[in-house]
Design an enzyme around this catalytic site. Structure first.
Site, PDB file in Angstrom:
ATOM      1  N   LYS A 286       0.855  -1.182   0.000  1.00 19.42           N
ATOM      2  CA  LYS A 286       0.000   0.000   0.000  1.00 19.42           C
ATOM      3  C   LYS A 286       0.899   1.243   0.000  1.00 19.42           C
ATOM      4  O   LYS A 286       1.854   1.314   0.763  1.00 19.42           O
ATOM      5  CB  LYS A 286      -0.900  -0.042   1.244  1.00 19.42           C
ATOM      6  CG  LYS A 286      -2.056   0.932   1.206  1.00 19.42           C
ATOM      7  CD  LYS A 286      -3.155   0.528   2.163  1.00 19.42           C
ATOM      8  CE  LYS A 286      -4.211   1.605   2.254  1.00 19.42           C
ATOM      9  NZ  LYS A 286      -5.391   1.179   2.996  1.00 19.42           N
ATOM     10  N   GLU A 375     -19.754  -4.712  10.042  1.00 13.54           N
ATOM     11  CA  GLU A 375     -20.711  -3.916  10.815  1.00 13.54           C
ATOM     12  C   GLU A 375     -21.777  -4.790  11.468  1.00 13.54           C
ATOM     13  O   GLU A 375     -22.181  -4.551  12.613  1.00 13.54           O
ATOM     14  CB  GLU A 375     -21.372  -2.867   9.910  1.00 13.54           C
ATOM     15  CG  GLU A 375     -20.453  -1.713   9.501  1.00 13.54           C
ATOM     16  CD  GLU A 375     -19.476  -2.055   8.385  1.00 13.54           C
ATOM     17  OE1 GLU A 375     -19.634  -3.128   7.757  1.00 13.54           O
ATOM     18  OE2 GLU A 375     -18.550  -1.255   8.136  1.00 13.54           O
ATOM     19  N   ARG A 403     -25.617  -1.239   6.849  1.00 14.51           N
ATOM     20  CA  ARG A 403     -25.311  -2.656   6.716  1.00 14.51           C
ATOM     21  C   ARG A 403     -25.916  -3.507   7.838  1.00 14.51           C
ATOM     22  O   ARG A 403     -26.151  -4.696   7.674  1.00 14.51           O
ATOM     23  CB  ARG A 403     -23.795  -2.855   6.796  1.00 14.51           C
ATOM     24  CG  ARG A 403     -23.050  -2.603   5.551  1.00 14.51           C
ATOM     25  CD  ARG A 403     -23.232  -3.785   4.645  1.00 14.51           C
ATOM     26  NE  ARG A 403     -22.917  -3.443   3.281  1.00 14.51           N
ATOM     27  CZ  ARG A 403     -21.728  -3.591   2.734  1.00 14.51           C
ATOM     28  NH1 ARG A 403     -20.734  -4.061   3.435  1.00 14.51           N
ATOM     29  NH2 ARG A 403     -21.541  -3.273   1.481  1.00 14.51           N
TER      30      ARG A 403
HETATM   31  C1  LIG Z   1     -19.055  -1.342   4.716  1.00 19.27           C
HETATM   32  C2  LIG Z   1     -17.821  -0.492   4.823  1.00 19.27           C
HETATM   33  N1  LIG Z   1     -17.213  -0.354   6.016  1.00 19.27           N
HETATM   34  C3  LIG Z   1     -16.117   0.424   6.116  1.00 19.27           C
HETATM   35  C4  LIG Z   1     -15.607   1.056   5.028  1.00 19.27           C
HETATM   36  C5  LIG Z   1     -14.425   2.000   5.169  1.00 19.27           C
HETATM   37  N2  LIG Z   1     -13.249   1.534   4.425  1.00 19.27           N
HETATM   38  C6  LIG Z   1     -12.936   1.998   3.216  1.00 19.27           C
HETATM   39  S1  LIG Z   1     -11.569   1.327   2.578  1.00 19.27           S
HETATM   40  C7  LIG Z   1     -11.370   0.358   3.945  1.00 19.27           C
HETATM   41  C8  LIG Z   1     -10.196  -0.565   4.029  1.00 19.27           C
HETATM   42  C9  LIG Z   1     -10.166  -1.495   2.896  1.00 19.27           C
HETATM   43  O1  LIG Z   1      -9.028  -2.284   2.996  1.00 19.27           O
HETATM   44  P1  LIG Z   1      -8.607  -3.168   1.765  1.00 19.27           P
HETATM   45  O2  LIG Z   1      -9.800  -3.767   1.149  1.00 19.27           O
HETATM   46  O3  LIG Z   1      -7.547  -4.084   2.215  1.00 19.27           O
HETATM   47  O4  LIG Z   1      -8.050  -2.121   0.728  1.00 19.27           O
HETATM   48  P2  LIG Z   1      -6.686  -1.280   0.774  1.00 19.27           P
HETATM   49  O5  LIG Z   1      -7.092   0.124   1.112  1.00 19.27           O
HETATM   50  O6  LIG Z   1      -5.786  -1.876   1.796  1.00 19.27           O
HETATM   51  O7  LIG Z   1      -6.136  -1.373  -0.588  1.00 19.27           O
HETATM   52  C10 LIG Z   1     -12.368   0.598   4.884  1.00 19.27           C
HETATM   53  C11 LIG Z   1     -12.461  -0.029   6.201  1.00 19.27           C
HETATM   54  C12 LIG Z   1     -16.281   0.889   3.809  1.00 19.27           C
HETATM   55  N3  LIG Z   1     -15.880   1.502   2.694  1.00 19.27           N
HETATM   56  N4  LIG Z   1     -17.372   0.101   3.735  1.00 19.27           N
END
Ligand SMILES: Cc1ncc(C[n+]2csc(CCOP(=O)(O)OP(=O)(O)O)c2C)c(N)n1
Length: 631
Positions: A286, A375, A403
């Site tokens: 990342k 969630e 959710r």
């Molecule tokens: C239902 C929901 N909960 C929380 C989030 C907030 N959120 C956005 S990106 C993320 C992390 C995603 O991690 P990953 O899929 O590993 O992607 P990366 O950013 O590491 O590439 C979170 C928790 C969201 N978008 N949707």
């Protein structure tokens, strides 16, 4: 732009395909530079897009988009995809009012196969597309879900895989594993992925599989037959027994280096020949390509403006009088309360930094939980804690709480459990746009029996509400507050109980009453000068609770005023103003009530101020509404 030798000529994936494979490294480098260049000036999500640059280039090089479908999970990492699919010239408008959306949107481009913003939907959506393709006899269509290891912790991802494993459709799931969510990824799956990645025996087996797979090209169209022949020998290895994805009936490939664009092209091309559901496990970094971002991907998930040469972040100018962020008031207050009330537990589904539960995770780690992007689980986990006598504070962004609606009703409210829901980012959030506005919470929470619904106008009220909620036998208690900073410099006030269902008067007046809920009520204060100039005597009440409503106060208001405006940072339909209208109707009052809030449509992105204006409830709109009513 002139320095982008390749990018300037790439206006679609067709253009990308004209280049030789050897040039893809240069193209990837340019794409990365371009993202850094634009996002440093025009802030948005950042580190995630940098991490998938090579993957994005390889996907568009190999697959025939938009006929083949790329389904990005969450979509915060899809900037490279947008740039390669004809949106390079408008990329600087990303997340701005009238500009392109920060997430894939089907209304924006045919290359955006599915609208996203919330996590863990990609596998289900992609499977649906793959099954539809089969039914339409478009069997040559490829559907690819690209999902991060963080998003993979969401229950829906497992529901999707469970279903995909018994379908014959051509689905490729790319697991983009960077070992990070926004904060470090958590949970047993995360541990499992680390084990798979580092296990020597496992990788030996995988190497053999890859070796065989590498020969597929040479043996031509009989690839499927070949792989089936080798299947038994592969199965006899440890794959099925030790691999979660194989156990779910999906072929598993990897882990491979996600920054080697040429290897990615080769493998993705090979995988096109393999029918059925399959997973490619890709390892990425990342923030790849900007040292500060690689070192601190949490901060650089969405860093705001920064100097791309020095990596220094540029702090936005805030109003001098501003207090601290509401989320920080929550974080610090929770620790204060938890130090006294040993039953208090903090819960966040994957938002320790965003919600500031991190403050408790550092201060009292044994009583604060990041449960992953989950969630529904967060809510029912809280219910379990509450039924056994603990006092959970479950902090979920308003939009993500959608959710877990059934869990709130069925697991918490129905059993009258003492769970406190702290809904952060209530109301219009600004540049994240339609998928992220906390528009519906007041409306969806107020219709649930047993639920208390409160919204503070400022920081001391937030503290008092949190204090009140943790007192014995308050039942399910929801406190919603907005994104951004409050207005009280000395916010760390002594906490006191607010009687549930009581509002307060902010300003007396004679001509008209404005009833507000939550921090948006501060806009009424901004309108006051104009009222004074025009000699208008406007009363202002901060109702504090949408449920139960302060009926005593409402009776006195409806007896005194025949012109009333309600103001909320939430949907007008079914929200706070509607609750006031219901009250008026039940008690046969004749006052005219005008409701200000979010209209019955999805609101796109822009700054919060621009969107309040667009939705006609900024200070100016309040003044106009008052004048209109008093005409
Ligand atoms: C239902 C929901 N909960 C929380 C989030 C907030 N959120 C956005 S990106 C993320 C992390 C995603 O991690 P990953 O899929 O590993 O992607 P990366 O950013 O590491 O590439 C979170 C928790 C969201 N978008 N949707």
């Amino acid at each position: 732009m002139d320095s982008y030798k390749y990018l300037t000529k790439i206006n679609s994936p067709e253009d990308l395909k004209k280049y030789k494979e050897e040039e893809l490294i240069n193209i990837s480098n340019e794409l990365r530079e371009f993202i850094i260049d634009v996002v440093s000036n025009n802030p948005g999500h950042f580190a995630s897009s940098l991490g998938v640059v090579e993957l994005t280039v390889a996907l568009h090089y190999v697959f025939n988009t938009p006929y083949d479908k790329l389904v990005w999970d969450v979509g915060h990492q899809a900037y490279g995809h947008k740039i390669l699919t004809g949106r390079r010239d408008v990329f600087h408008t990303n997340r701005k009012l009238g500009g392109i959306c920060g997430f894939p949107s089907i209304f924006e481009s045919e290359y955006d196969a599915f609208g996203v913003g919330h996590s863990s939907t990609s596998i289900s959506a992609a499977l649906g597309m793959a099954v539809a393709s089969c039914m339409k006899k478009e069997e040559n269509r490829h559907v690819v879900a690209i999902i991060g290891d963080g998003a993979m912790t969401g229950g829906m991802a497992f529901e999707g895989m469970n279903n995909a494993g018994v379908q014959k459709s051509n689905l490729l799931i790319i697991l983009n594993d960077n070992n990070m969510s926004i904060d470090p990824n958590v949970g047993a799956l995360n541990q499992y992925l680390l084990d798979v990645t580092t296990s020597k025996t496992y990788n030996k087996v995988k190497d053999e599989v890859w070796h065989k797979l590498g020969r597929l090209k040479k043996i031509g169209p009989n690839a499927r037959e070949f792989i089936q022949k080798t299947e038994n020998s592969i199965k006899s290895f440890i794959l099925k027994q030790s691999n979660l994805f194989e156990a779910m009936n999906m072929r598993y490939f990897g882990p491979i280096n996600g920054h080697d664009v040429n290897q990615l092209v080769k493998i993705l091309t090979d995988l096109k020949d393999i029918k059925g559901p399959k997973v490619l496990h890709v390892l990425t970094k990342k923030g790849k390509g900007l040292e500060v971002a690689e070192k601190d991907p949490t901060t650089w998930h969405a860093p705001g403006k920064f100097n791309k040469e020095t990596g220094e972040r540029i702090k936005p100018k805030t109003k001098e009088t501003a207090g601290i962020k509401y989320q920080d008031v929550f974080g610090h207050t929770l620790v204060e309360l938890a130090e006294k009330n040993k039953k208090i537990i903090g819960i966040t589904p994957a938002m320790p930094s965003g919600s500031s539960l991190k403050i408790m995770m550092e201060a009292i780690p044994e009583r604060a939980f990041d449960v992953g992007i989950a969630e529904q689980h967060a809510v029912t986990f809280s219910a379990g804690l509450a039924i056994d006598g603990m006092m959970p504070f479950c902090n979920i962004y308003s939009t993500f709480m959608q959710r877990a609606y059934d869990q709130v009703i069925h697991d918490v409210a129905l059993q009258k459990l003492n769970v406190v829901f702290c809904l952060d980012r209530g109301g219009l959030v600004g540049d994240d746009g339609a998928t992220h506005h906390g528009a519906f919470d007041l409306a969806y929470m107020r219709i649930i029996p047993n639920m208390t619904v409160a919204a503070p106008m400022d920081e001391p009220e937030l503290r008092n509400m949190m204090y009140t909620a943790q007192l014995p036998e308050k039942g399910p208690f929801c406190i919603r507050y907005p994104r951004g900073t409050g207005i009280t410099p000395d916010w760390r006030t002594e906490m006191k109980e607010i009687p549930v269902g009581t509002g307060r008067i902010i300003k007396e007046g004679e001509d008209l009453a404005i009833l507000s809920i939550g921090a948006i009520g501060n806009l009424v204060k901004e309108a006051e000068d104009a009222f004074n100039t025009e000699n208008l005597s406007i009363a202002h009440y901060d109702m504090r609770f949408v449920k139960p409503l302060d009926e005593v106060l409402l009776h006195s208001i409806f007896k005194k005023f025949n012109k009333i405006i309600t103001l909320e940072d939430g949907v007008i339909k079914g929200g706070f103003g509607s609750a006031v209208l219901e009250f008026k109707n039940e008690h046969n009052y004749s006052a005219k009530v005008k409701r200000l809030g979010i209209p019955d449509s999805f609101i796109e992105h822009g700054t919060q101020a621009q969107l309040y204006k667009q939705c006609a409830y900024d200070a100016e709109a309040i003044i106009n509404a008052v004048k209109e009513m008093l005409k």
